[in-house]
Design a protein around this motif. Structure first.
Motif, mmCIF file in Angstrom:
data_model
loop_
_atom_site.group_PDB
_atom_site.id
_atom_site.type_symbol
_atom_site.label_atom_id
_atom_site.label_comp_id
_atom_site.label_asym_id
_atom_site.label_seq_id
_atom_site.Cartn_x
_atom_site.Cartn_y
_atom_site.Cartn_z
ATOM 1 N N UNK A 224 40.628 8.338 -34.566
ATOM 2 C CA UNK A 224 39.348 8.891 -35.014
ATOM 3 C C UNK A 224 39.583 10.109 -35.899
ATOM 4 N N UNK A 225 38.591 10.405 -36.693
ATOM 5 C CA UNK A 225 38.579 11.605 -37.530
ATOM 6 C C UNK A 225 37.579 12.568 -36.918
ATOM 7 N N UNK A 226 38.064 13.710 -36.461
ATOM 8 C CA UNK A 226 37.205 14.703 -35.815
ATOM 9 C C UNK A 226 36.812 15.761 -36.837
ATOM 10 N N UNK A 227 35.519 16.000 -36.980
ATOM 11 C CA UNK A 227 35.002 16.999 -37.914
ATOM 12 C C UNK A 227 34.478 18.181 -37.111
ATOM 13 N N UNK A 228 35.061 19.339 -37.327
ATOM 14 C CA UNK A 228 34.653 20.551 -36.628
ATOM 15 C C UNK A 228 33.869 21.415 -37.603
ATOM 16 N N UNK A 340 31.877 17.265 -34.368
ATOM 17 C CA UNK A 340 31.954 18.299 -33.344
ATOM 18 C C UNK A 340 31.579 19.658 -33.911
ATOM 19 N N UNK A 341 31.936 20.699 -33.171
ATOM 20 C CA UNK A 341 31.601 22.045 -33.615
ATOM 21 C C UNK A 341 30.127 22.348 -33.384
ATOM 22 N N UNK A 342 29.718 23.543 -33.767
ATOM 23 C CA UNK A 342 28.341 23.983 -33.531
ATOM 24 C C UNK A 342 27.321 23.092 -34.226
ATOM 25 N N UNK A 343 27.670 22.563 -35.399
ATOM 26 C CA UNK A 343 26.704 21.763 -36.142
ATOM 27 C C UNK A 343 26.445 20.400 -35.511
ATOM 28 N N UNK A 344 27.206 20.044 -34.481
ATOM 29 C CA UNK A 344 26.912 18.784 -33.796
ATOM 30 C C UNK A 344 25.519 18.819 -33.170
ATOM 31 N N UNK A 345 25.006 20.022 -32.889
ATOM 32 C CA UNK A 345 23.644 20.140 -32.354
ATOM 33 C C UNK A 345 22.596 19.742 -33.385
ATOM 34 N N UNK A 346 22.989 19.732 -34.652
ATOM 35 C CA UNK A 346 22.061 19.371 -35.722
ATOM 36 C C UNK A 346 22.213 17.914 -36.141
ATOM 37 N N UNK A 347 22.966 17.158 -35.359
ATOM 38 C CA UNK A 347 23.243 15.761 -35.707
ATOM 39 C C UNK A 347 21.990 14.924 -35.973
ATOM 40 N N UNK A 348 20.895 15.076 -35.201
ATOM 41 C CA UNK A 348 19.728 14.231 -35.481
ATOM 42 C C UNK A 348 19.206 14.352 -36.905
ATOM 43 N N UNK A 349 19.429 15.495 -37.540
ATOM 44 C CA UNK A 349 18.920 15.695 -38.895
ATOM 45 C C UNK A 349 20.007 15.529 -39.960
#
Length: 399
Positions: A224-228, A340-349
């Motif tokens: 997998x490619x993990x994006x932080x 991942x990272x903090x922006x994962x919380x913004x995934x729905x948008x």
């Protein structure tokens, strides 16, 4: 209790031990530790059956690991088993712990994780580190490390090592941060400045985030490619359960892939880099919002409320991430992208536009996109668990 670190195979994160009698003993100690960590509690007989050694050989190894406080005996196995019950073995809740630390642009974090994977102590300090000289930052970090080490020792635990996650390029097999644009650090040797007596590992925060996903994630594949994604955006590629670092250790600088070559100047010296469109500060700027101590929560709140400025900024960020990731997917062919990272919380948008770009641009059959449950915790947990894994890989080294 937290889930134990996910097992690939003993020795996956460490150097291969020599093919001598002593090396064989150390490998067998590691096999016992990994087996109990992944499947315990287990009796000696169950361990012997799983790893293919005699019960007498396993009993000798177990006795050594119990004396070193790496394993503990819980008493007779659960009733209902045929024959005389054996004593159940589990990874010790005492003994060694891994100390993980993270240098962020706006915070310092430290935690202690025991061999069972439980966080036993944690501290965080909000502090603006951008533009600060490395010396004062690492002095503050050393203070937090001492605090956590003392907390662990009061519980009868002993630190086995220290791993530090940083948002920048770290030279392979070294403790030197070659460049951290968002901190403005260049050729900084962490070891002397941190002045810790513990064995020290320094690595990029995206690498530790990917390792956390591999070991602790919910069913993450071995490829997998993990994006932080936070203020900066990094990535790490895991192939066959192993981290791909690159020849110099600099692989994964996704945030500095240009998505618009004629775009604004980036801190790295380039133009139009992904971070200039999809990092936290870039999204806030595009949404017309001021920077603050809890930027992502503000964006989530405004997005839920339907703020068109925020929604537009997130759509643009998702598009930019999709463009950058297209090149990575076409080149590397990962099975899954994990955000991942903090922006994962913004995934729905973020995801609708990100996945839309991938769907239009990927040459192959496609690539799944998943969201990490670890979020911003990934790099810190990955750092601490890297020390834990080193103990499991070579328990004789800490006996």
């Amino acid at each position: 209790m937290s889930a134990p670190p996910r097992t690939t195979h003993p020795g996956a994160t460490g150097a291969r031990l020599p093919d001598t009698q002593q090396g064989m003993r150390r490998r067998n100690l590691a096999r016992v530790m990994h087996t109990v960590a992944a499947h315990g509690p287990l009796s000696r007989a169950s361990v012997a059956s799983r790893i293919g050694l005699t019960r007498a050989a396993v009993s000798t190894l177990v006795d050594e690991l119990v004396r070193s406080e790496l394993l503990e005996e819980l008493g007779p196995e659960r009733p209902g088993r045929v024959g005389r019950p054996g004593s159940a073995l589990a990874v010790s809740a005492r003994g060694p712990v891994g100390i993980g630390a993270e240098v962020g642009v706006d915070r310092l974090s430290v935690c202690a994780v025991d061999l069972r994977g439980d966080v036993r102590a944690r501290a965080q300090r909000q502090v603006g580190n951008r533009g600060r000289a490395p010396g004062p930052v690492l002095t503050d970090l050393a203070s937090l490390i001492r605090e956590i080490t003392q907390d662990a020792e009061r519980e009868g635990l002993r630190p086995a090592g220290l791993a530090v996650a940083v948002p920048g390029l770290v030279a392979r097999d070294s403790q030197t941060v070659v460049r951290a644009p968002n901190l403005d650090w260049h050729h900084t040797d962490i070891g002397p400045l941190l002045a810790s007596d513990l064995p020290l590992t320094v690595d990029n925060e995206a690498n530790f985030g990917a390792l956390a996903e591999l070991w602790l994630g919910d069913g993450a594949p071995d490829d997998f490619l993990h994006v932080s994604a936070e203020i900066g955006i990094g990535a790490a590629l895991v192939v066959d359960g192993m981290l791909l670092r690159g020849s110099r250790g600099f692989a994964g600088e996704l945030g500095h892939v240009p998505v618009r070559p004629d775009g604004p100047r980036c801190a790295c010296g380039g133009r139009g880099c992904l971070e200039r469109y999809a990092g936290e500060e870039a999204v806030l700027r595009a949404a017309g919002l001021p920077p603050g101590p809890d930027r992502v929560s503000l964006l989530v709140e405004r997005a839920i409320a339907g703020d068109e400025g925020v929604l537009g900024a997130l759509r643009d960020a998702g598009t930019a991430m999709g463009i950058a990731l297209t090149g990575a997917v076409n080149l590397l062919d990962p099975r899954t992208i994990v955000l991942g990272g903090a922006l994962s919380r913004l995934a729905p948008w973020l995801l609708p536009c990100l996945e839309g770009e991938l769907g239009q641009r990927i040459a192959g059959p496609g690539c799944a996109v998943a969201v990490s449950r670890l979020g911003a915790e990934g790099p810190l947990l990955g750092a601490a668990h890297a020390v834990v894994r080193a103990v499991l890989d070579d328990p004789a080294g800490v006996a």
